[in-house]
Design a protein around this motif. Structure first.
Motif, PDB file in Angstrom:
ATOM      1  N   GLN A 141       0.802  -1.225   0.000  1.00  0.00           N
ATOM      2  CA  GLN A 141       0.000   0.000   0.000  1.00  0.00           C
ATOM      3  C   GLN A 141       0.836   1.277   0.000  1.00  0.00           C
ATOM      4  O   GLN A 141       0.291   2.365  -0.170  1.00  0.00           O
ATOM      5  CB  GLN A 141      -0.933   0.027   1.216  1.00  0.00           C
ATOM      6  N   GLU A 142       2.143   1.164   0.216  1.00  0.00           N
ATOM      7  CA  GLU A 142       2.964   2.371   0.328  1.00  0.00           C
ATOM      8  C   GLU A 142       2.917   3.169  -0.970  1.00  0.00           C
ATOM      9  O   GLU A 142       3.246   2.652  -2.036  1.00  0.00           O
ATOM     10  CB  GLU A 142       4.406   2.009   0.669  1.00  0.00           C
ATOM     11  N   PRO A 143       2.522   4.434  -0.902  1.00  0.00           N
ATOM     12  CA  PRO A 143       2.418   5.251  -2.123  1.00  0.00           C
ATOM     13  C   PRO A 143       3.796   5.480  -2.753  1.00  0.00           C
ATOM     14  O   PRO A 143       4.778   5.702  -2.049  1.00  0.00           O
ATOM     15  CB  PRO A 143       1.823   6.566  -1.629  1.00  0.00           C
ATOM     16  N   LYS A 144       3.830   5.439  -4.065  1.00  0.00           N
ATOM     17  CA  LYS A 144       5.078   5.663  -4.789  1.00  0.00           C
ATOM     18  C   LYS A 144       4.877   6.811  -5.787  1.00  0.00           C
ATOM     19  O   LYS A 144       3.870   6.879  -6.483  1.00  0.00           O
ATOM     20  CB  LYS A 144       5.477   4.396  -5.562  1.00  0.00           C
ATOM     21  N   PRO A 145       5.840   7.740  -5.851  1.00  0.00           N
ATOM     22  CA  PRO A 145       5.733   8.830  -6.829  1.00  0.00           C
ATOM     23  C   PRO A 145       5.896   8.276  -8.252  1.00  0.00           C
ATOM     24  O   PRO A 145       6.404   7.168  -8.414  1.00  0.00           O
ATOM     25  CB  PRO A 145       6.897   9.745  -6.437  1.00  0.00           C
ATOM     26  N   PRO A 146       5.464   9.046  -9.247  1.00  0.00           N
ATOM     27  CA  PRO A 146       4.915  10.413  -9.153  1.00  0.00           C
ATOM     28  C   PRO A 146       3.450  10.398  -8.719  1.00  0.00           C
ATOM     29  O   PRO A 146       2.723   9.448  -8.990  1.00  0.00           O
ATOM     30  CB  PRO A 146       5.051  10.925 -10.591  1.00  0.00           C
ATOM     31  N   PHE A 147       3.046  11.468  -8.027  1.00  0.00           N
ATOM     32  CA  PHE A 147       1.676  11.585  -7.549  1.00  0.00           C
ATOM     33  C   PHE A 147       0.891  12.519  -8.461  1.00  0.00           C
ATOM     34  O   PHE A 147       1.435  13.513  -8.950  1.00  0.00           O
ATOM     35  CB  PHE A 147       1.662  12.107  -6.114  1.00  0.00           C
ATOM     36  N   ASP A 148      -0.366  12.212  -8.683  1.00  0.00           N
ATOM     37  CA  ASP A 148      -1.176  13.011  -9.607  1.00  0.00           C
ATOM     38  C   ASP A 148      -2.004  14.057  -8.875  1.00  0.00           C
ATOM     39  O   ASP A 148      -3.099  14.414  -9.290  1.00  0.00           O
ATOM     40  CB  ASP A 148      -2.083  12.107 -10.450  1.00  0.00           C
ATOM     41  N   TYR A 149      -1.482  14.571  -7.778  1.00  0.00           N
ATOM     42  CA  TYR A 149      -2.138  15.636  -7.032  1.00  0.00           C
ATOM     43  C   TYR A 149      -1.056  16.520  -6.417  1.00  0.00           C
ATOM     44  O   TYR A 149       0.094  16.085  -6.237  1.00  0.00           O
ATOM     45  CB  TYR A 149      -3.049  15.059  -5.938  1.00  0.00           C
ATOM     46  N   PRO A 150      -1.376  17.766  -6.096  1.00  0.00           N
ATOM     47  CA  PRO A 150      -0.363  18.695  -5.581  1.00  0.00           C
ATOM     48  C   PRO A 150       0.160  18.289  -4.199  1.00  0.00           C
ATOM     49  O   PRO A 150      -0.612  17.888  -3.327  1.00  0.00           O
ATOM     50  CB  PRO A 150      -1.112  20.037  -5.498  1.00  0.00           C
ATOM     51  N   ILE A 151       1.454  18.402  -4.022  1.00  0.00           N
ATOM     52  CA  ILE A 151       2.103  18.142  -2.740  1.00  0.00           C
ATOM     53  C   ILE A 151       3.007  19.321  -2.411  1.00  0.00           C
ATOM     54  O   ILE A 151       3.789  19.774  -3.255  1.00  0.00           O
ATOM     55  CB  ILE A 151       2.928  16.846  -2.777  1.00  0.00           C
ATOM     56  N   GLU A 152       2.886  19.812  -1.197  1.00  0.00           N
ATOM     57  CA  GLU A 152       3.679  20.961  -0.769  1.00  0.00           C
ATOM     58  C   GLU A 152       4.411  20.624   0.530  1.00  0.00           C
ATOM     59  O   GLU A 152       3.811  20.152   1.490  1.00  0.00           O
ATOM     60  CB  GLU A 152       2.757  22.172  -0.545  1.00  0.00           C
ATOM     61  N   GLU A 153       5.727  20.850   0.518  1.00  0.00           N
ATOM     62  CA  GLU A 153       6.508  20.705   1.752  1.00  0.00           C
ATOM     63  C   GLU A 153       6.374  22.006   2.545  1.00  0.00           C
ATOM     64  O   GLU A 153       6.609  23.092   2.003  1.00  0.00           O
ATOM     65  CB  GLU A 153       7.970  20.415   1.443  1.00  0.00           C
ATOM     66  N   VAL A 154       5.976  21.907   3.805  1.00  0.00           N
ATOM     67  CA  VAL A 154       5.688  23.110   4.580  1.00  0.00           C
ATOM     68  C   VAL A 154       6.542  23.150   5.845  1.00  0.00           C
ATOM     69  O   VAL A 154       7.018  22.122   6.341  1.00  0.00           O
ATOM     70  CB  VAL A 154       4.194  23.187   4.961  1.00  0.00           C
ATOM     71  N   LYS A 181       7.555  27.911  20.565  1.00  0.00           N
ATOM     72  CA  LYS A 181       8.644  28.456  19.743  1.00  0.00           C
ATOM     73  C   LYS A 181       9.414  27.375  18.972  1.00  0.00           C
ATOM     74  O   LYS A 181      10.529  27.636  18.493  1.00  0.00           O
ATOM     75  CB  LYS A 181       9.647  29.268  20.594  1.00  0.00           C
ATOM     76  N   ASN A 182       8.868  26.188  18.828  1.00  0.00           N
ATOM     77  CA  ASN A 182       9.534  25.130  18.073  1.00  0.00           C
ATOM     78  C   ASN A 182       9.072  25.147  16.617  1.00  0.00           C
ATOM     79  O   ASN A 182       7.972  25.596  16.299  1.00  0.00           O
ATOM     80  CB  ASN A 182       9.258  23.763  18.691  1.00  0.00           C
ATOM     81  N   THR A 183       9.931  24.656  15.728  1.00  0.00           N
ATOM     82  CA  THR A 183       9.641  24.615  14.305  1.00  0.00           C
ATOM     83  C   THR A 183       9.079  23.255  13.925  1.00  0.00           C
ATOM     84  O   THR A 183       9.559  22.219  14.387  1.00  0.00           O
ATOM     85  CB  THR A 183      10.915  24.887  13.489  1.00  0.00           C
ATOM     86  N   LEU A 184       8.054  23.251  13.080  1.00  0.00           N
ATOM     87  CA  LEU A 184       7.406  22.024  12.638  1.00  0.00           C
ATOM     88  C   LEU A 184       7.472  21.937  11.119  1.00  0.00           C
ATOM     89  O   LEU A 184       7.247  22.920  10.417  1.00  0.00           O
ATOM     90  CB  LEU A 184       5.946  22.003  13.095  1.00  0.00           C
ATOM     91  N   ALA A 185       7.805  20.740  10.638  1.00  0.00           N
ATOM     92  CA  ALA A 185       7.907  20.507   9.205  1.00  0.00           C
ATOM     93  C   ALA A 185       6.960  19.387   8.808  1.00  0.00           C
ATOM     94  O   ALA A 185       6.725  18.447   9.582  1.00  0.00           O
ATOM     95  CB  ALA A 185       9.337  20.152   8.819  1.00  0.00           C
ATOM     96  N   GLY A 186       6.403  19.493   7.612  1.00  0.00           N
ATOM     97  CA  GLY A 186       5.479  18.451   7.195  1.00  0.00           C
ATOM     98  C   GLY A 186       5.191  18.483   5.712  1.00  0.00           C
ATOM     99  O   GLY A 186       5.839  19.206   4.939  1.00  0.00           O
TER     100      GLY A 186
END
Length: 460
Positions: free
Chosen positions: A125-138, A146-151
């Motif tokens: 089930q693990e998704p493999k690129p390329p993906f046909d929908y928008p993905i944004e690294e944030v 005051k901590n930084t979060l990435a996702g």
């Protein structure tokens, strides 16, 4: 099964499964004055105790015994006083990032699992690129701590008005995919939802991946501020239909956030607690013991021991819990293992691990927590799911607890479902035992995915 292993079952918490992934050989290069010195730590488990040896290939040394190995809350501590060295590191799934200390000098040391040591796992089930929908690294900052979060934010394509959910991991420091035993359940959920018209934000926990470290005093309340910051981040980007999906401890954090942040419009609890945590943990220990073949007498003995430990933590009024707890748990542990011939070093190792774990700020907050305090204040739509074979957060009792609390709030927008044949990770299972998690190829049952997405898309 020997009584010894069963009497230690109070150790089994929502975090302890990561311990199974640290067993094996880990290698890294120590850089000393421009010279690289390869080191290998070989970590094994004997019952509830960890044992390690050290290899230094360039020095022709192999199998050097290590006196003490402690692994708690994803933190590894190795102590070899015969060599006057220590290693302390944080387990991050694929690496152990830490510090090597010898003769007073400290050096950074990153360990990687030795090649060929990890089993080859099939995860269809693990998704493999390329993906046909928008993905944004944030990336964004939690203004409170005051901590930084990435996702990663995955969005449905060709849609302008759609719901977005924040995924909340369970206990222990996890990456944005909530990766465990080679499974990436949050990646599977995000991929499934994006294709159905639901946006998904998934985050690295504090100290993992791209997110900055927290502190040793962090509790579920601190983690709730991370999720609240994520909700505000999505709101600032223009999203309006924002919901939360929390798994296990994440299902405890979700109602905290929803009570405090009115931008949350709906919640899905995946195996989230619905009863006081000390009661939930007793049921957990009993269920796991039974799944491992324990006798009623053995379960009764471990339950009595657990009750004493939890009561001590909950009722403690002193000034130094760590100092006072250690002799208490040692005395109680000796009482129930006196006929089993444990050495003093084995007892001390056990006591050291448990003292560090159970007296931590996170654990004390957790064991004292009553989910009713938050569920009973919510009037937004709630979907609560559990697998019928869940041995960690028992379905019947916890779903009933959530339902009763929401009834107190007068909440009519509630769906409570026990999904037949699913375990704590929402895999289709045979017994639900924790030992199955690794061997099951399925990451997340389609029936659970469809139940969630249908419910979200059906909200008015």
């Amino acid at each position: 099964m020997k009584t010894k292993s069963l009497l230690l079952l109070f150790l089994v918490s929502l975090q302890s499964l990561f311990a199974q992934e640290i067993v094996g050989s880990w290698e890294g290069d120590l850089s000393v004055q421009g010279t690289k010195l390869p080191l290998i730590f070989n970590i094994q488990k004997n019952g509830e105790f960890y044992l390690s040896t050290l290899d230094s290939p360039m020095q022709g040394a192999k199998g050097i015994p290590v006196k003490e190995t402690i692994y708690v809350n994803n933190e590894l501590k190795i102590n070899a006083p015969n060599l006057n060295l220590k290693f302390e590191g944080l387990f991050k799934g694929e690496t152990i990032d830490g510090t090597f200390i010898q003769n007073g000098a400290s050096f950074p040391l990153i360990l990687n699992r030795k090649k060929g040591d990890a089993p080859v796992l099939n995860r269809p089930q693990e998704p493999k690129p390329p993906f046909d929908y928008p993905i944004e690294e944030v990336i964004f900052v939690n203004p409170k701590d005051k901590n930084t979060l990435a996702g990663t934010l995955a969005l449905p394509k060709n849609k302008k008005d759609f719901p977005v959910v924040v995924l909340i991991t369970g206990s222990g420091a996890q990456n944005r995919d909530s990766e465990i035993f080679g499974h990436k359940p949050f990646a599977v959920i995000a991929n499934d939802f994006a294709q159905k018209g639901i946006g998904v934000l998934r985050l690295d926990d504090r100290g993992v991946g791209g997110s900055s470290k927290g502190t040793t005093e962090d509790t579920s309340a601190n983690f709730a501020t991370d999720i609240s910051a994520a909700v505000d981040f999505l709101s600032a980007k223009g999203f309006g239909k924002i919901g939360l999906i929390g798994h296990s401890e994440g299902g405890l954090i979700a109602p905290i956030v929803a009570v405090q942040n009115k931008k949350v419009q709906f919640i899905i609890s995946l195996a989230g607690p619905g009863i006081p945590i000390d009661q939930m943990m007793l049921l957990q220990s009993q269920a796991i013991a039974k799944s491992q073949g324990a006798t009623p007498a053995q379960i009764e003995a471990s339950t009595a021991f657990n009750q004493k430990v939890y009561a001590y933590i909950i009722n403690y009024k002193g000034a130094d819990l760590k100092t006072d707890f250690q002799p208490f748990v040692k005395e109680e542990f000796k009482k129930i293992t006196q006929s089993q011939g444990l050495s003093e070093s084995q007892i001390d190792n056990f006591v050291a691990q448990q003292t560090q774990n159970i007296t931590s700020s996170w654990y004390v907050y957790f064991i004292k927590f009553n989910p009713d305090l938050y569920w009973s204040k919510l009037k937004i739509p709630v979907l609560a799911l559990n697998g019928s074979l869940d041995v960690q957060v028992k379905a019947t009792e916890n779903l009933a607890g959530i339902q009763a609390s929401l009834a107190k709030a007068g909440n009519k927008k509630v769906a409570i479902k026990e999904l037949p044949g699913l375990n704590h990770l929402f895999q289709e299972a045979k017994t639900g035992a924790t030992a199955e998690y690794l061997t099951i190829e399925q990451t997340f049952a389609p029936t659970a995915l469809n139940t969630m997405s249908d419910w979200i898309l059906g909200l008015k």
